[in-house]
Design a protein around this motif. Structure first.
Motif, PDB file in Angstrom:
ATOM      1  N   VAL A 211       0.952  -1.015  -0.104  1.00  0.00           N
ATOM      2  CA  VAL A 211       0.084  -0.205   0.000  1.00  0.00           C
ATOM      3  C   VAL A 211       0.937   1.141  -0.073  1.00  0.00           C
ATOM      4  CG1 VAL A 211      -1.751   1.455   1.197  1.00  0.00           C
ATOM      5  CG2 VAL A 211      -1.957  -1.163   1.168  1.00  0.00           C
ATOM      6  N   THR A 212       0.580   2.082  -0.999  1.00  0.00           N
ATOM      7  CA  THR A 212       1.446   3.404  -0.981  1.00  0.00           C
ATOM      8  C   THR A 212       0.334   4.525  -0.908  1.00  0.00           C
ATOM      9  OG1 THR A 212       1.102   3.628  -3.472  1.00  0.00           O
ATOM     10  CG2 THR A 212       3.138   2.380  -2.317  1.00  0.00           C
ATOM     11  N   ASP A 213      -0.916   4.438  -1.295  1.00  0.00           N
ATOM     12  CA  ASP A 213      -1.745   5.606  -1.238  1.00  0.00           C
ATOM     13  C   ASP A 213      -2.261   5.882   0.311  1.00  0.00           C
ATOM     14  OD1 ASP A 213      -4.033   7.489  -2.523  1.00  0.00           O
ATOM     15  OD2 ASP A 213      -5.297   6.111  -1.480  1.00  0.00           O
ATOM     16  N   PRO A 214      -2.170   7.198   0.673  1.00  0.00           N
ATOM     17  CA  PRO A 214      -2.395   7.306   2.018  1.00  0.00           C
ATOM     18  C   PRO A 214      -3.915   6.936   2.383  1.00  0.00           C
ATOM     19  CG  PRO A 214      -1.291   9.396   1.224  1.00  0.00           C
ATOM     20  CD  PRO A 214      -1.713   8.308   0.048  1.00  0.00           C
ATOM     21  N   ASP A 215      -4.958   7.396   1.566  1.00  0.00           N
ATOM     22  CA  ASP A 215      -6.388   7.107   1.879  1.00  0.00           C
ATOM     23  C   ASP A 215      -6.522   5.605   1.803  1.00  0.00           C
ATOM     24  OD1 ASP A 215      -7.311   9.928   1.931  1.00  0.00           O
ATOM     25  OD2 ASP A 215      -7.269  10.021  -0.417  1.00  0.00           O
ATOM     26  N   THR A 216      -5.849   4.886   0.946  1.00  0.00           N
ATOM     27  CA  THR A 216      -6.051   3.265   1.122  1.00  0.00           C
ATOM     28  C   THR A 216      -5.528   3.086   2.467  1.00  0.00           C
ATOM     29  OG1 THR A 216      -5.946   3.127  -1.364  1.00  0.00           O
ATOM     30  CG2 THR A 216      -5.464   1.236   0.032  1.00  0.00           C
ATOM     31  N   ALA A 217      -4.152   3.694   2.993  1.00  0.00           N
ATOM     32  CA  ALA A 217      -3.641   3.164   4.143  1.00  0.00           C
ATOM     33  C   ALA A 217      -4.515   3.352   5.260  1.00  0.00           C
ATOM     34  CB  ALA A 217      -2.144   4.005   4.151  1.00  0.00           C
ATOM     35  N   HIS A 218      -5.323   4.557   5.323  1.00  0.00           N
ATOM     36  CA  HIS A 218      -6.268   4.951   6.305  1.00  0.00           C
ATOM     37  C   HIS A 218      -7.435   3.689   6.387  1.00  0.00           C
ATOM     38  CE1 HIS A 218      -9.437   6.937   8.641  1.00  0.00           C
ATOM     39  NE2 HIS A 218      -8.330   7.676   9.127  1.00  0.00           N
ATOM     40  N   ALA A 219      -7.952   3.311   5.105  1.00  0.00           N
ATOM     41  CA  ALA A 219      -8.905   2.619   5.046  1.00  0.00           C
ATOM     42  C   ALA A 219      -8.651   1.156   5.678  1.00  0.00           C
ATOM     43  CB  ALA A 219      -9.647   2.476   3.549  1.00  0.00           C
ATOM     44  N   ARG A 220      -7.204   0.663   5.429  1.00  0.00           N
ATOM     45  CA  ARG A 220      -6.790  -0.734   5.660  1.00  0.00           C
ATOM     46  C   ARG A 220      -6.630  -0.656   7.051  1.00  0.00           C
ATOM     47  NH1 ARG A 220      -3.946  -4.119   2.094  1.00  0.00           N
ATOM     48  NH2 ARG A 220      -4.860  -4.374   0.299  1.00  0.00           N
ATOM     49  N   LEU A 221      -6.157   0.405   7.597  1.00  0.00           N
ATOM     50  CA  LEU A 221      -5.777   0.448   8.930  1.00  0.00           C
ATOM     51  C   LEU A 221      -6.930   0.315   9.930  1.00  0.00           C
ATOM     52  CD1 LEU A 221      -3.625   0.529  11.146  1.00  0.00           C
ATOM     53  CD2 LEU A 221      -3.538   3.232  11.028  1.00  0.00           C
ATOM     54  N   THR A 222      -8.291   1.116   9.560  1.00  0.00           N
ATOM     55  CA  THR A 222      -9.422   1.159  10.084  1.00  0.00           C
ATOM     56  C   THR A 222      -9.924  -0.452  10.115  1.00  0.00           C
ATOM     57  OG1 THR A 222      -9.897   3.373   9.312  1.00  0.00           O
ATOM     58  CG2 THR A 222     -11.693   1.841  10.161  1.00  0.00           C
ATOM     59  N   GLU A 223      -9.814  -1.049   8.726  1.00  0.00           N
ATOM     60  CA  GLU A 223     -10.323  -2.486   8.693  1.00  0.00           C
ATOM     61  C   GLU A 223      -9.396  -3.386   9.618  1.00  0.00           C
ATOM     62  OE1 GLU A 223     -10.229  -6.146   5.563  1.00  0.00           O
ATOM     63  OE2 GLU A 223      -9.505  -3.808   4.738  1.00  0.00           O
ATOM     64  N   LEU A 224      -8.015  -3.044   9.907  1.00  0.00           N
ATOM     65  CA  LEU A 224      -7.501  -4.054  10.753  1.00  0.00           C
ATOM     66  C   LEU A 224      -7.809  -3.685  12.211  1.00  0.00           C
ATOM     67  CD1 LEU A 224      -4.880  -5.733  11.483  1.00  0.00           C
ATOM     68  CD2 LEU A 224      -3.478  -3.534  11.369  1.00  0.00           C
ATOM     69  N   VAL A 225      -7.911  -2.498  12.654  1.00  0.00           N
ATOM     70  CA  VAL A 225      -8.471  -2.418  13.930  1.00  0.00           C
ATOM     71  C   VAL A 225      -9.646  -3.022  14.250  1.00  0.00           C
ATOM     72  CG1 VAL A 225      -9.219  -0.405  15.660  1.00  0.00           C
ATOM     73  CG2 VAL A 225      -7.309  -0.241  14.111  1.00  0.00           C
ATOM     74  N   ARG A 226     -10.533  -3.108  13.361  1.00  0.00           N
ATOM     75  CA  ARG A 226     -11.907  -3.858  13.496  1.00  0.00           C
ATOM     76  C   ARG A 226     -11.704  -5.482  13.415  1.00  0.00           C
ATOM     77  NH1 ARG A 226     -14.216  -1.847   9.378  1.00  0.00           N
ATOM     78  NH2 ARG A 226     -15.214  -0.255  10.302  1.00  0.00           N
ATOM     79  N   ALA A 227     -10.844  -5.723  12.484  1.00  0.00           N
ATOM     80  CA  ALA A 227     -10.698  -7.254  12.399  1.00  0.00           C
ATOM     81  C   ALA A 227      -9.831  -7.869  13.666  1.00  0.00           C
ATOM     82  CB  ALA A 227      -9.983  -7.539  11.128  1.00  0.00           C
ATOM     83  N   ALA A 228      -8.912  -7.019  14.066  1.00  0.00           N
ATOM     84  CA  ALA A 228      -8.236  -7.557  15.353  1.00  0.00           C
ATOM     85  C   ALA A 228      -9.316  -7.373  16.770  1.00  0.00           C
ATOM     86  CB  ALA A 228      -7.173  -6.648  15.486  1.00  0.00           C
ATOM     87  N   THR A 229     -10.120  -6.408  16.530  1.00  0.00           N
ATOM     88  CA  THR A 229     -10.822  -6.117  17.790  1.00  0.00           C
ATOM     89  C   THR A 229     -11.815  -7.415  17.851  1.00  0.00           C
ATOM     90  OG1 THR A 229     -10.620  -3.919  18.024  1.00  0.00           O
ATOM     91  CG2 THR A 229     -12.565  -4.769  19.127  1.00  0.00           C
ATOM     92  N   HIS A 230     -12.608  -7.502  16.625  1.00  0.00           N
ATOM     93  CA  HIS A 230     -13.563  -8.821  16.625  1.00  0.00           C
ATOM     94  C   HIS A 230     -12.582 -10.304  16.727  1.00  0.00           C
ATOM     95  CE1 HIS A 230     -16.405  -6.685  13.503  1.00  0.00           C
ATOM     96  NE2 HIS A 230     -16.121  -5.868  14.634  1.00  0.00           N
ATOM     97  N   ARG A 231     -11.733 -10.179  16.647  1.00  0.00           N
ATOM     98  CA  ARG A 231     -10.945 -11.600  16.623  1.00  0.00           C
ATOM     99  C   ARG A 231     -10.619 -11.917  18.505  1.00  0.00           C
ATOM    100  NH1 ARG A 231      -7.939 -15.041  13.433  1.00  0.00           N
ATOM    101  NH2 ARG A 231      -6.190 -16.206  14.571  1.00  0.00           N
ATOM    102  N   TYR A 232     -10.412 -10.537  18.963  1.00  0.00           N
ATOM    103  CA  TYR A 232     -10.284 -10.993  20.374  1.00  0.00           C
ATOM    104  C   TYR A 232     -11.637 -11.693  21.143  1.00  0.00           C
ATOM    105  CZ  TYR A 232      -9.154 -10.238  25.204  1.00  0.00           C
ATOM    106  OH  TYR A 232      -8.539 -10.477  26.587  1.00  0.00           O
TER     107      TYR A 232
END
Length: 343
Positions: A211-232
């Protein structure tokens, strides 16, 4: 996502002033969680409970560490990652923040510190995330204790700076953050303290590196936080305390993004993904358990339950779960409450 309560009572400033007389660690290597927990409590409308919670946490606090020698603008690299220099680093950032806007200091030091995000089990960057949230909410009305808290957090990060090296990318694309976390290979030997386990992480899925695009990075990071929280909610039993950081570390980075130049967003995603995936490898269980049913639980109910429990990791995971703001995230907070020992 729940509403952020900017503290207008002065309680957060009082608590931070109280805490800044103490060191960033206790018992030799454990992080002082109090600055993060009190910020989370005030953020969710619980300022009235902060000093009572601090009174219970106070026996863990230790004196501010001794100074060795000043960290300088020319010689800072020699002090990086040296916990004996924690006080020197905090003094350095106090001077930096006194002389320049805090966003400028953060933008200069974020890329220097980011490769060592993994030190002290990611607690320093989590502390930075809490500090930045208060500063962003304050806009131009920044108080001295909140600015000092950013200096304390950055100084702790510099003193515990620990890079990850030698991790090879696993071949094959993964479609989502949840799938990527599922694809993380667990350590065959899950034993030892955090640095020992981290040194054994040899390979992780490629999910964020391209990932190099800042907006994509923000969206991916938001997705990661959601996935990791759900996984707990289904995997927290692997290690109820350490697996909290698979969610709270990337969420700290997500909170800091709005204060950073956009060019730093994609590298931040990569570091956050590595942290979340590595913690998953180090502590994840072999199989999931059914998630708790949050039923009609409200955000206020969840905050009250976390406060009643009292554990700092429960409070911090609840804080992140409220940022995510959906049923599976609430289930994750309930699982932390269920698994964690009361202090």
């Amino acid at each position: 996502m729940t509403t952020y309560h900017a503290d207008s009572t002065g309680v957060l400033d009082e608590a931070l002033q109280r805490l800044h007389a103490h060191g960033p660690e206790h018992y030799g290597r454990l992080s002082n969680h109090a600055p993060m927990a009190v910020e989370a409590l005030t953020a969710h409308g619980q300022a009235g409970a902060v000093h009572r919670w601090l009174d219970l946490y106070a026996p863990k606090l230790e004196e501010f560490p001794s100074r060795v020698a000043p960290v300088t603008a020319d010689g800072w690299a020699d002090a990086l990652g040296d916990i004996r220099r924690a006080a020197d680093w905090i003094d350095f950032f106090d001077r930096e923040l006194a002389g320049r806007p805090w966003r400028d200091v953060l933008a200069e030091w974020w890329p220097r510190l980011l490769p060592g995000l993994y030190g002290a089990a990611t607690h320093p960057v989590i502390r930075v995330g809490h500090a930045v949230r208060t500063l962003l909410a304050a806009d131009e009305d920044v108080t001295a204790p909140r600015l000092a808290e950013l200096g304390q957090a950055l100084g702790y990060w510099a003193a515990r700076h620990l890079p990850v090296t030698g991790v090879r990318p696993l071949p094959g694309a993964v479609p989502s953050a949840a799938a990527a976390l599922d694809a993380v290979p667990l350590l065959a030997e899950q034993s030892g303290i955090f640095p020992d386990r981290l040194a054994r992480v040899a390979a992780l899925p490629v999910w964020a590196d391209t990932v190099t695009d800042p907006d994509t990075a923000h969206a991916r990071l938001t997705e990661l936080v959601r996935a990791a929280t759900h996984r707990y909610a289904t995997h927290g039993h692997g290690e109820e305390t350490m697996l909290v950081h698979a969610a709270t570390a990337p969420n700290a980075v997500l909170r800091v993004l709005p204060a950073l130049p956009r060019a730093q967003w994609a590298p931040s995603l990569t570091a956050a993904w590595t942290a979340s995936a590595a913690v998953t490898a180090m502590y994840g269980p072999a199989s999931p358990l059914p998630a708790a049913d949050p039923g009609s639980l409200t955000a206020g109910d969840l905050v009250a339950l976390a406060l009643d429990h009292g554990d700092e990791h429960v409070i911090k995971l609840t804080d992140t779960a409220l940022d995510v703001g959906d049923g599976p995230a609430f289930s994750a907070a309930l699982r932390a409450i269920e698994l964690s020992a009361r202090p």
